[in-house]
Enzyme design. Structure first.
Site, mmCIF file in Angstrom:
data_model
loop_
_atom_site.group_PDB
_atom_site.id
_atom_site.type_symbol
_atom_site.label_atom_id
_atom_site.label_comp_id
_atom_site.label_asym_id
_atom_site.label_seq_id
_atom_site.Cartn_x
_atom_site.Cartn_y
_atom_site.Cartn_z
ATOM 1 N N LEU A 14 0.936 -1.177 0.071
ATOM 2 C CA LEU A 14 -0.011 0.001 0.062
ATOM 3 C C LEU A 14 1.076 1.246 0.062
ATOM 4 C CD1 LEU A 14 -3.102 0.921 0.019
ATOM 5 C CD2 LEU A 14 -2.978 0.778 2.297
ATOM 6 N N HIS A 15 1.584 1.375 -1.126
ATOM 7 C CA HIS A 15 2.615 2.493 -1.323
ATOM 8 C C HIS A 15 2.354 3.310 -2.505
ATOM 9 C CE1 HIS A 15 6.185 4.634 -0.647
ATOM 10 N NE2 HIS A 15 6.735 4.224 -1.898
ATOM 11 N N ALA A 16 2.435 4.554 -2.620
ATOM 12 C CA ALA A 16 2.487 5.095 -4.102
ATOM 13 C C ALA A 16 1.157 5.353 -4.511
ATOM 14 C CB ALA A 16 3.583 5.024 -4.720
ATOM 15 N N PRO A 18 -1.117 2.541 -5.233
ATOM 16 C CA PRO A 18 -2.166 1.848 -4.944
ATOM 17 C C PRO A 18 -2.558 2.639 -3.650
ATOM 18 C CG PRO A 18 -0.425 0.251 -5.064
ATOM 19 C CD PRO A 18 0.201 1.775 -5.545
#
Length: 92
Positions: A14-16, A18
């Site tokens: 759950l980074h950038a 997404p």
């Protein structure tokens, strides 16, 4: 309070991108939605519409998170948001 457990499908977690997609989807709902890692307490839940909160959560590919919301259509909202997390947004 209704809740839904979802598994992070994006390979980068759950980074950038997404996180941005999920924060946008959460902010479009008319309910306050929170997110927490599955092993964290309810008190550690964060605002699901905040990209900074989502990125600080540190959820990686395969991690389970708990989404919570209260109000009309909460179950439906949680299902829609879980679907965003359970899709791999890294696929070209």
């Amino acid at each position: 309070m209704p809740e839904r457990i979802a598994t992070i499908a994006s390979r980068v977690g759950l980074h950038a991108r997404p996180a941005a997609l999920f924060a946008e989807a959460a902010s479009e709902e008319n309910l306050e939605v929170t997110i927490a890692r599955d092993e964290d307490s309810v008190d550690d839940a964060m605002d699901a519409s905040s990209i900074l909160s989502l990125m600080s959560l540190g959820a990686k590919h395969g991690d389970r998170v708990v989404l919570r919301a209260e109000g009309p259509d909460a179950e439906t909202v949680l299902e829609r948001l879980a679907a965003v997390l359970e899709a791999d947004h890294d696929v070209a």
